[in-house]
Design a protein around this motif. Structure first.
Motif, short mmCIF file in Angstrom:
data_model
loop_
_atom_site.label_atom_id
_atom_site.label_comp_id
_atom_site.label_asym_id
_atom_site.label_seq_id
_atom_site.Cartn_x
_atom_site.Cartn_y
_atom_site.Cartn_z
N LYS A 45 1.16 -1.42 0.19
CA LYS A 45 -0.12 -0.07 0.04
C LYS A 45 0.84 1.03 0.17
CE LYS A 45 -3.02 3.01 1.15
NZ LYS A 45 -4.24 3.27 -0.28
N ASN A 61 -9.21 11.69 4.84
CA ASN A 61 -9.03 10.22 5.55
C ASN A 61 -8.00 9.73 4.61
OD1 ASN A 61 -12.21 10.14 6.58
ND2 ASN A 61 -10.52 10.94 8.34
N GLY A 62 -6.90 8.80 5.06
CA GLY A 62 -6.37 7.87 4.04
C GLY A 62 -4.75 8.88 3.33
N GLY A 93 -2.59 9.81 4.07
CA GLY A 93 -0.91 9.84 3.78
C GLY A 93 0.02 10.93 4.68
N LYS A 94 -1.33 11.66 5.58
CA LYS A 94 -0.94 12.86 6.34
C LYS A 94 -0.04 12.30 7.63
CE LYS A 94 -4.87 14.68 7.50
NZ LYS A 94 -5.68 13.09 6.11
N THR A 95 -0.58 11.56 8.39
CA THR A 95 0.36 10.76 9.64
C THR A 95 0.83 10.24 8.81
OG1 THR A 95 -2.35 10.66 10.35
CG2 THR A 95 -0.67 9.16 11.43
N THR A 96 1.48 8.84 7.78
CA THR A 96 2.13 9.11 7.51
C THR A 96 3.52 9.60 7.67
OG1 THR A 96 1.25 7.30 6.91
CG2 THR A 96 3.50 6.84 6.17
N1 LIG Z 1 0.70 0.36 9.70
C1 LIG Z 1 0.14 0.33 8.87
N2 LIG Z 1 -0.32 -0.71 8.34
C2 LIG Z 1 -0.93 -0.53 7.07
N3 LIG Z 1 -0.88 0.91 6.38
C3 LIG Z 1 -1.07 1.35 6.31
C4 LIG Z 1 -0.86 2.01 8.12
N4 LIG Z 1 -0.74 2.68 8.83
C5 LIG Z 1 -1.62 3.58 7.14
N5 LIG Z 1 -1.80 2.80 6.47
C6 LIG Z 1 -2.18 3.57 5.00
O1 LIG Z 1 -2.43 3.94 4.38
C7 LIG Z 1 -3.01 5.36 3.99
C8 LIG Z 1 -2.53 6.26 4.52
O2 LIG Z 1 -2.73 6.40 6.20
P1 LIG Z 1 -2.61 7.78 7.19
O3 LIG Z 1 -2.78 7.42 8.62
O4 LIG Z 1 -0.88 8.45 6.58
O5 LIG Z 1 -3.99 8.57 6.27
P2 LIG Z 1 -4.42 10.01 6.99
O6 LIG Z 1 -3.99 10.73 5.86
O7 LIG Z 1 -3.31 10.51 8.53
O8 LIG Z 1 -5.67 9.99 7.40
P3 LIG Z 1 -6.62 10.18 8.39
O9 LIG Z 1 -7.33 11.60 8.41
O10 LIG Z 1 -8.17 9.45 8.72
O11 LIG Z 1 -5.56 10.38 9.47
C9 LIG Z 1 -4.08 4.84 4.43
O12 LIG Z 1 -4.68 4.00 3.12
C10 LIG Z 1 -3.75 3.28 5.26
O13 LIG Z 1 -5.09 2.75 5.47
#
Ligand SMILES: Nc1ncnc2c1ncn2[C@@H]1O[C@H](COP(=O)(O)OP(=O)(O)OP(=O)(O)O)[C@@H](O)[C@H]1O
Ligand SMILES: [Mg+2]
Lengths: 400, 257
Positions: free
Chosen positions: B28, B50-51, B53-56
């Motif tokens: 992914k 949501n999703g 990739g911000k947190t990532t």
């Molecule tokens: N530990 C993990 N293992 C596998 N996939 C992950 C993991 N963490 C995040 N993902 C996937 O990576 C993508 C980005 O996730 P992320 O948490 O970075 O999104 P986000 O922008 O922070 O969303 P949100 O607003 O919901 O917090 C999502 O599709 C999520 O399902």
């Protein structure tokens, strides 16, 4: 690495500021151990005393004159139960109402009196029920003990010089017949028990706290805050392992001290009665301490390593159970093995510690064996710590 | 300064995760060739659904997870080469970073202060300042588990800022907070900015991004689709407000796929 101290301090604080935790880690296991052992021993002794003080219920058939007087004068307490036929005695024996049935042949006294060479030797038959404690005891004291005395008495009437017939006696007047080093005997006894306590209590005690330290931290979501701190992963790992080691180390000292102090109670008798004493030399104490510290380190490392791969405390618990079984088997097989251990046994981790603990207490371990044991334990523990630090680097394992 | 060069993060999914996201692809890509630069004295906002990739992205900056590709420099230190140096500079906060429930706020503050090797005197001064600002003093002796969500979040912020970091990374700073607490948190972020610190946050709340971010990077599907000051973004998309701009950009990316 100053982080080690902080991490270790926090983990210790978690246990030491929590009264419930303190009690369940340090006090409860000892109390349980002493209570169970004393209970088992007290019950055992109670039963023994009860059997010994029991008045044997005898059924006599064709008993010659003078037999009962002799029985009375020998100090055996008994009562006689009358019966009408063989069937009745048998049911009484079966149901535990009678303990021993002694059947003399008819005209026993006459047969003995008028014995000539070549005549049939009269036979006394005794019957008992070996699954009844009272009956077994009556059989031992009367059938094999007292009847022998009775035979000698009758024999003395027949021949003039009893001594000529006796040929020899064994230990009829020899109060010092047991020659043993009391300290060694005490060591042997404790050597049997120590591995048991070290493995069961030390490992089990550290298990709950250890899984909580790592898997619990993951589960609560507090691990990430540690991981963004400017300390190496290895400092986090070592801090946790050392904390666990200190906790299990302290508990092992408490266990061993309690064991030495309460050994008489647990075995049901004072050390004089048991003919043992436990006096440890400073070098023995030093060696024991070194081994206990080393094994506490290894156990802590094992527990932390297993918990790293679990996401929750519950999961960690299920991973650790088979490991615990293995440790248990390795740790307590020494309780059931005899003879001199082979040199290579000292390479097997955990088992070697049990052997060496035993060896130190019985003063039979060599310096080489001791060093080998210590080395194997520490090296394995260190290898595990490296493994844990590696796992800490893996985001998959840490699941963050 | 934070400099992200061509960051890509690919998660390997296990069977359960594949099932959950209804895919047979075990890889992914959460962040896809993303670059950005954030400077001291600004609040940089990662805005995205949501999703996205911000947190990532924020986790990669914080050295919690490793980039699959690309480099991230934090105050000149590369996250994979000198992670400990990076961690010294940053304060990382998220809604799901929690503090040990059985310890008091006081204890946790001192614990993390010491982990950062802050001299005792300075630590005491920091504590006074932060606890006063967030109104923590009343419950500083209470255990974390006895605190409400808002109190807990305030305490976590204070603890994460104990070492006075130059760079503050904050994943969804107002998530789960009431308006009053949220305001005190965003006000504090502004205060940090005026002190010359670099603040980088993630959010999906348009109004929050509009109000506090000096520059906004809009992330959709792991790509940075636009970056700039609010007026620049509105101008470029020809929209009235950020929400319209966001939808415009979102529509465009959907169209491409
Ligand atoms: N530990 C993990 N293992 C596998 N996939 C992950 C993991 N963490 C995040 N993902 C996937 O990576 C993508 C980005 O996730 P992320 O948490 O970075 O999104 P986000 O922008 O922070 O969303 P949100 O607003 O919901 O917090 C999502 O599709 C999520 O399902
Ligand atoms: Mg997020």
């Amino acid at each position: 690495m100053s982080g080690i101290r902080q991490i270790c301090g926090k983990e210790l604080a978690r246990v030491f500021y929590d009264k419930k935790m303190l009690f369940s880690v340090f006090v409860l296991p000892v109390v349980i151990m002493i209570a169970v052992m004393s209970l088992v021993n007290t019950l055992g002794r109670k039963q023994e005393e009860d059997v010994e003080s029991h008045r044997a219920v005898l059924c006599l058939e064709n008993a010659p004159d003078g037999f009962e007087e002799l029985l009375k004068s020998s100090g055996i307490s008994y009562t006689i139960k009358p019966f009408s036929d063989e069937g009745e005695v048998q049911t009484m024996l079966l149901e535990g109402e009678a303990d021993l049935w002694i059947a003399f042949p008819e005209a026993f006294a006459q047969m003995v009196q008028e014995y000539r060479q070549g005549d049939a030797v009269p036979q006394i038959k005794t019957y008992y029920n070996p699954s009844e404690d009272y009956s077994r005891e009556a059989y031992n004291t009367i059938s094999t003990g007292f009847l022998e005395l009775y035979r000698q008495r009758l024999l003395a009437e027949r021949v003039d010089d009893m001594a000529g017939l006796t040929v020899f006696t064994v230990n009829s007047d020899n109060p010092e017949m047991m020659i043993q080093d009391d300290a060694k005997a005490g060591g042997k006894l404790m050597g049997m028990m120590l591995p048991y306590f070290v493995t069961i209590l030390l490992f089990a005690g550290a298990m709950g706290i250890g899984t909580d330290m790592v898997a619990g931290e993951k589960e609560r979501g507090t691990m990430a805050s540690l991981l963004v701190s400017p300390i190496p992963r290895s400092a986090i790992v070592l801090g946790k392992v050392f904390a666990l080691m200190i906790i299990s180390g302290i508990s092992s000292v408490i266990y061993v001290a309690a064991m030495v102090v309460f050994m008489p109670q647990m075995l049901g008798g004072s050390s004089e009665e048991l003919g043992i004493s436990l006096v440890l030399s400073p070098s023995q104490i030093g060696m024991l301490a070194a081994l206990l510290v080393a094994i506490a380190f290894l156990y802590s490392a094992i527990i932390v390593l297993v918990s790293v791969f679990a996401k929750t405390v519950k999961e960690a618990g299920s991973y650790i159970t088979p490991v615990y079984m293995l440790v248990l088997v390795l740790g307590i097989t020494t309780m059931f093995t005899n003879g001199t251990p082979k040199e290579w046994y000292y390479i097997i981790p955990i088992y070697n510690t049990s052997l060496a603990l035993q060896g130190i207490l019985t003063q039979e371990v060599t310096g080489g064996q001791f060093i080998l044991t210590l080395g194997v334990t520490l090296v394995l523990g260190a290898a595990m710590v490296i493994g844990i630090a590696k796992a800490f680097e893996s985001e998959k394992v840490m699941a963050i | 300064m934070i400099e992200i060069r061509d960051l890509t993060k690919v998660y390997k999914l296990n069977k359960k995760q594949m099932k959950e996201s209804r895919t047979t692809n075990p890889r992914k890509t959460a962040v896809d060739h993303l670059s950005l630069t954030a400077r001291p004295g600004e609040i940089y906002g990662l805005l995205g659904p949501n999703g996205a990739g911000k947190t990532t992205t924020l986790r990669c900056i914080s050295t919690i997870i490793r980039p699959t590709q690309g480099e991230i420099y934090v105050s000149g230190h590369e996250v994979q080469k000198e992670p400990e140096k990076v961690r010294e500079k940053i304060g990382f906060l998220t809604g799901d970073i929690k503090l040990d429930p059985q310890f008091s706020v006081d204890y946790m503050f001192e614990f993390f202060g010491r982990l950062h090797q802050i001299p005792e005197e300075k630590l005491r001064a920091r504590k006074e300042e932060l606890f006063t600002y967030f109104g923590i003093k009343d419950f500083a002796h209470k255990k974390m588990k006895e605190l409400s969500t808002g109190m807990g979040q305030k305490a976590a912020i204070a603890v994460c800022l104990a070492h006075d970091p130059d760079i503050i990374i904050f994943d969804e700073p107002t998530n789960g907070l009431d308006v009053i607490t949220a305001r005190s948190v965003t006000d504090y972020l502004k205060k940090l900015r005026t002190e010359g610190k670099l603040v980088i946050i993630s959010t999906h709340i348009m109004s929050e991004a509009e109000k506090i971010c000096d520059r906004i990077g809009i992330v959709i599907g792991g790509h940075k689709v636009m970056e700039g000051r609010l007026d620049e973004i509105l101008q470029e998309t020809g929209s009235e407000d950020l929400e319209d701009a966001f939808f415009e950009l979102y529509r465009q990316t959907q169209g491409e796929e």
